[in-house]
Scaffold this active site. Structure first.
Site, PDB file in Angstrom:
ATOM      1  N   HIS A   1       6.684 -27.644   2.166  1.00  0.00           N
ATOM      2  CA  HIS A   1       7.495 -28.548   1.360  1.00  0.00           C
ATOM      3  C   HIS A   1       8.198 -27.698   0.307  1.00  0.00           C
ATOM      4  O   HIS A   1       7.617 -26.722  -0.183  1.00  0.00           O
ATOM      5  CB  HIS A   1       6.637 -29.602   0.655  1.00  0.00           C
ATOM      6  CG  HIS A   1       5.850 -30.464   1.571  1.00  0.00           C
ATOM      7  ND1 HIS A   1       4.541 -30.848   1.304  1.00  0.00           N
ATOM      8  CD2 HIS A   1       6.168 -31.034   2.764  1.00  0.00           C
ATOM      9  CE1 HIS A   1       4.099 -31.622   2.280  1.00  0.00           C
ATOM     10  NE2 HIS A   1       5.061 -31.728   3.188  1.00  0.00           N
TER      11      HIS A   1
ATOM     12  N   GLU B   1       8.385 -31.422   7.919  1.00  0.00           N
ATOM     13  CA  GLU B   1       8.673 -32.832   8.201  1.00  0.00           C
ATOM     14  C   GLU B   1       9.665 -33.380   7.172  1.00  0.00           C
ATOM     15  O   GLU B   1       9.359 -34.293   6.414  1.00  0.00           O
ATOM     16  CB  GLU B   1       7.378 -33.673   8.235  1.00  0.00           C
ATOM     17  CG  GLU B   1       6.203 -33.110   7.459  1.00  0.00           C
ATOM     18  CD  GLU B   1       6.224 -33.487   5.978  1.00  0.00           C
ATOM     19  OE1 GLU B   1       7.226 -34.034   5.499  1.00  0.00           O
ATOM     20  OE2 GLU B   1       5.219 -33.225   5.301  1.00  0.00           O
TER      21      GLU B   1
END
Length: 316
Positions: free
Chosen positions: A232, A270
């Site tokens: 992230h 993601e």
């Protein structure tokens, strides 16, 4: 395009240095300066062979060259008369950790398994403190580095970044300073997450969360392997978005993730499906979209970058 370069013969004192890593600075000079260079060959000769005996010198030099291959500094060794040619590919060079890692890697920890919450995964080593990766970038005349988050030092800038409109759009973590301090404390305490601050010349510009995928919320959505890692990120400072810096820091953090544990064969992500810039840039670095799926809080793309692809075709 440069396919191979032969250095001037490097004359090693007798006996040769015991550490094949002594060859790395020369290799760094070539591969760091020329992105299209695929291979490099260093010619090794012992300068004191006549004094100490050619046979003994050759044996010592051959032993040094063999250790270079076993240590991951070189791919192969060939002979040209009294000279040994030690050849290294770009992919091999960039997978050697010692020029870049400034903290012990995760790969040195013993392999033990734990079971928690119905999941079985390797026990993760303690996270290092301070700077973990540092690399000089000739094209930018700048040094990119990663250091572990220090909550007392980093909360104020993390708070500012999270409350910016650009970051809040994708992270959705607007909040108070106290809330953001608690968030960082939780990430530092979580064994499967390594929170990092990215810097150019020691000036912080970004926040990265490097995580082990096997015990993360992403694991149920694909066949997660034991040492898959995910990422992230947020870029807090606008001047880090330029094309040159974007490539440098994105490439650098991926490089660190693969170096930190040689058993890591895949990096996953993601991003939200509408974060098209992030997805497109991952594709430029060799990643592919495995599928789209629904997290409880977002529609996401499952992005996969394989180790061999990164180092062979797109790496540093």
């Amino acid at each position: 395009m440069h396919d191979t370069v032969h250095a001037s013969a490097i004359r090693l004192p007798y006996p040769p240095c015991d550490d094949p890593a002594a060859l790395l600075p020369s290799l760094a000079e070539w591969f760091g300066a020329e992105r299209d260079r695929k291979t490099a060959t260093i010619a090794l000769r012992c300068e004191d062979a006549a004094t100490h005996g050619a046979t003994d010198a050759e044996k010592r030099l051959a032993s040094f060259a063999m250790r270079a291959v076993r240590a991951g500094v070189a791919d192969r060794v060939t002979r040209d008369g009294d000279t040994l040619l030690v050849s290294t590919s770009r992919a091999t060079f960039w997978q050697h950790p010692s020029p870049w890692l400034t903290a012990p890697s995760s790969g040195g920890a013993a392999l033990r398994y734990v079971t928690q919450g119905g999941r079985r995964y390797p026990s993760r080593p303690p996270k290092p403190t301070g700077t973990v990766y540092r690399r000089y970038l000739p094209a930018l005349a700048s040094t990119f580095s990663l250091r572990t988050v220090d909550v007392s030092e980093d909360t104020e800038r993390f708070h500012r970044w999270m409350n910016s409109e650009r970051v809040a759009r994708f992270w959705g973590l607007r909040g108070t300073r106290e809330e953001h301090a608690a968030y960082l404390e939780a990430q530092c305490a979580d064994a499967h997450v390594h929170p990092l601050i990215g810097c150019f010349d020691d000036r912080p510009f970004a926040y990265f969360e490097v995580y082990w995928a096997k015990e993360d919320r992403i694991a149920p959505f694909y066949d997660a392997h034991d040492f898959d890692r995910g990422l992230h990120l947020l870029v807090g400072e606008r001047d880090a978005h330029g094309p040159g810096k974007l490539h440098a820091w994105f490439n650098g953090v991926l490089h660190y993730m693969f170096l930190d544990d040689p058993r890591t064969q895949r990096i996953v992500g993601e991003p939200r499906i509408d974060n098209t810039r992030h997805i497109a840039y991952m594709h430029r670095l060799g990643a592919y979209t495995l599928k789209e799926f629904d997290f409880p809080h977002k529609r996401a793309a499952l992005i996969v970058l394989e180790r061999d692809t990164f180092f062979t075709h797109h790496g540093p």
